[in-house]
Design an enzyme around this catalytic site. Structure first.
Site, short mmCIF file in Angstrom:
data_model
loop_
_atom_site.label_atom_id
_atom_site.label_comp_id
_atom_site.label_asym_id
_atom_site.label_seq_id
_atom_site.Cartn_x
_atom_site.Cartn_y
_atom_site.Cartn_z
N LEU A 15 6.96 -11.31 -3.81
CA LEU A 15 6.27 -10.35 -4.69
C LEU A 15 7.25 -9.70 -5.67
CD1 LEU A 15 3.71 -8.58 -5.34
CD2 LEU A 15 4.48 -7.04 -3.54
N VAL A 16 8.35 -9.15 -5.13
CA VAL A 16 9.30 -8.39 -5.95
C VAL A 16 10.19 -9.32 -6.78
CG1 VAL A 16 11.29 -6.83 -5.85
CG2 VAL A 16 9.28 -6.41 -4.41
N SER A 108 13.26 0.23 0.85
CA SER A 108 11.85 0.54 1.06
C SER A 108 11.71 2.01 1.40
CB SER A 108 11.34 -0.30 2.23
OG SER A 108 10.21 0.31 2.81
N SER A 109 10.54 2.58 1.10
CA SER A 109 10.33 4.00 1.40
C SER A 109 10.23 4.26 2.91
CB SER A 109 9.07 4.51 0.69
OG SER A 109 7.95 3.78 1.11
N CYS A 110 10.14 3.18 3.71
CA CYS A 110 10.06 3.40 5.17
C CYS A 110 11.41 3.76 5.78
CB CYS A 110 9.45 2.20 5.88
SG CYS A 110 10.54 0.80 5.93
N TYR A 137 12.56 -2.82 10.53
CA TYR A 137 12.73 -3.05 9.09
C TYR A 137 13.53 -1.90 8.46
CZ TYR A 137 11.27 -4.17 4.30
OH TYR A 137 11.24 -4.48 2.97
N LYS A 141 17.08 -1.93 6.43
CA LYS A 141 17.17 -1.48 5.03
C LYS A 141 18.16 -0.32 4.88
CE LYS A 141 14.63 -4.43 2.96
NZ LYS A 141 15.22 -5.33 1.94
N HIS A 180 0.25 -6.30 3.75
CA HIS A 180 0.12 -4.85 3.57
C HIS A 180 -1.34 -4.50 3.26
CE1 HIS A 180 4.55 -4.94 3.05
NE2 HIS A 180 4.42 -3.81 3.70
N ASP A 270 -2.13 3.95 12.67
CA ASP A 270 -2.14 4.58 11.34
C ASP A 270 -0.79 4.44 10.65
OD1 ASP A 270 -4.67 5.53 10.85
OD2 ASP A 270 -4.30 7.51 11.74
P1 GDP Z 1 2.74 0.99 5.98
O1 GDP Z 1 2.70 1.75 4.68
O2 GDP Z 1 4.11 0.61 6.39
O3 GDP Z 1 2.00 1.74 7.08
O4 GDP Z 1 2.03 -0.42 5.72
P2 GDP Z 1 0.58 -1.03 5.50
O5 GDP Z 1 0.38 -1.26 4.05
O6 GDP Z 1 0.51 -2.25 6.39
O7 GDP Z 1 -0.50 0.02 6.05
C1 GDP Z 1 -0.83 1.21 5.38
C2 GDP Z 1 -2.01 1.90 6.06
O8 GDP Z 1 -3.21 1.15 5.81
C3 GDP Z 1 -1.90 2.04 7.58
O9 GDP Z 1 -2.40 3.34 7.92
C4 GDP Z 1 -2.85 0.96 8.09
O10 GDP Z 1 -3.38 1.26 9.37
C5 GDP Z 1 -3.95 1.02 7.02
N1 GDP Z 1 -4.79 -0.18 6.95
C6 GDP Z 1 -6.16 -0.20 6.97
N2 GDP Z 1 -6.62 -1.45 6.92
C7 GDP Z 1 -5.53 -2.27 6.86
C8 GDP Z 1 -5.37 -3.69 6.77
O11 GDP Z 1 -6.32 -4.46 6.76
N3 GDP Z 1 -4.09 -4.17 6.69
C9 GDP Z 1 -3.00 -3.33 6.69
N4 GDP Z 1 -1.78 -3.86 6.60
N5 GDP Z 1 -3.13 -1.99 6.79
C10 GDP Z 1 -4.38 -1.47 6.86
#
Ligand code: GDP
Length: 309
Positions: A15-16, A108-110, A137, A141, A180, A270
């Site tokens: 992607l990036v 990454s922001s994580c 991860y 990073k 994601h 979450d």
């Molecule tokens: P994060 O920012 O590292 O938590 O990465 P994600 O993009 O995987 O998830 C972001 C938020 O979206 C979390 O709270 C997930 O539980 C929520 N979420 C809801 N539905 C989905 C889904 O179908 N896929 C993913 N990856 N996250 C989901």
């Protein structure tokens, strides 16, 4: 960095990396070096040495990484820490050994603590415990930032680190479970619409807050920072605004044309409650994002439709 500079874009199929490649090519850079995973395994130390010895790149964008969403991070944590550390160690050490002029490392922001004050400033790094779902991860990073800083300190290398917020856009991974949230939901809503389903189930409670940046904007920021930023301290890249996962789910449903019910499976994690970057340092350098979410989601959905065929 003149337009004939030899530039290695590591991870150009992701992607990036693909967005950085497009940005450089649009600017007239014509001496880019790229390698697919099959051609060069960046976790293989000898292979990376041989590659740098043969190609002698002058600049490196280090966008290659093992990445994934909340489920993939948790499930494949050994691969996430091992592969990312190996890629960073091999590429950053070889950049020094073979005289690369400047390297830009993508984090990454994580990397910030789970409960860091919001919006998260660059100084929040290493001030608290990490979010457990992406700890592997994040540790890799954080090590990448520290590698850049230590090579600068000991050897005087001009290596910089940028920390993007959650990204989306053309070239994303639309895997139904390992992606994601934006690409994951684009696929789920699209398939539900096609199958005429009345309900789509999303993960978690929908209450966490996330910030989203269109990947072409990230690539532009990386390009500008490669030209003008020369500091040891890492720098955040984001928009400065966030929203709940519920709100982004509603926007994706509207973009894909799904008009059914959205349900929430709170047995799924979450993740961190809020991830919003403080982008005042970046804004202070004169850079702002250009693409708003509504427009970016439309382009992302078009990309999905093209590739999903
Ligand atoms: P994060 O920012 O590292 O938590 O990465 P994600 O993009 O995987 O998830 C972001 C938020 O979206 C979390 O709270 C997930 O539980 C929520 N979420 C809801 N539905 C989905 C889904 O179908 N896929 C993913 N990856 N996250 C989901």
């Amino acid at each position: 960095m003149d337009t004939s500079a030899k530039i290695f874009v590591a991870g150009h199929l992701g992607l990036v990396g693909s967005a950085i490649r497009r940005r450089l090519e649009a600017q007239g850079y014509h001496n880019l070096i790229v390698r697919s995973y099959e051609e060069l395994d960046l976790t293989n130390q000898q292979a990376v040495h041989d590659f740098f010895a043969a190609e002698q790149p002058q600049y490196v964008f280090l966008a290659a990484a093992k990445v994934g969403g909340i489920r993939a991070n948790d499930l494949y944590s050994a691969q996430f820490i091992y592969e990312n550390l190996m890629i960073e160690c091999n590429v950053i050490n070889c950049a020094w050994r073979y005289g690369v002029k400047k390297l830009l490392f993508l984090g990454s922001s994580c990397i910030y603590p789970k409960l860091a004050p919001q919006p998260m400033k660059e100084e929040s790094l290493l001030t608290g415990l990490l979010e457990s779902t992406n700890e592997a991860y994040a540790i890799a990073k954080i090590s990448g930032i520290k590698l850049c800083q230590m090579y600068r300190k000991q050897y005087g290398c001009n290596y910089i680190s940028v920390m993007p917020t959650n990204l989306y856009g053309p070239g994303d991974n639309y895997h139904p479970e390992d992606s994601h949230v934006i690409p994951g939901l684009i696929r789920r809503f699209h398939e539900a619409k096609k199958q005429g389903l009345a309900e789509v189930v999303c993960w978690g409670t929908g209450s966490p807050r996330r910030e989203f940046l269109y990947v072409n904007d990230l690539a532009d920021a990386c390009f500008q920072l490669m030209l003008l930023y020369n500091e040891a301290d890492h720098i955040n890249i984001g928009t400065g605004t966030d929203m709940t996962i519920r709100e982004i789910a509603d926007m994706i449903a509207a973009t894909t044309g799904f008009s059914g019910r959205i349900a929430w499976d709170s047995s799924k994690p979450d993740g961190t409650p809020q991830k919003l970057l403080d982008v005042s340092k970046l804004h202070g350098l004169g850079w702002h994002h250009k693409t708003e979410l509504k427009e970016g989601l439309k382009i992302a959905y078009e990309d999905f439709l093209k590739r999903y065929q």
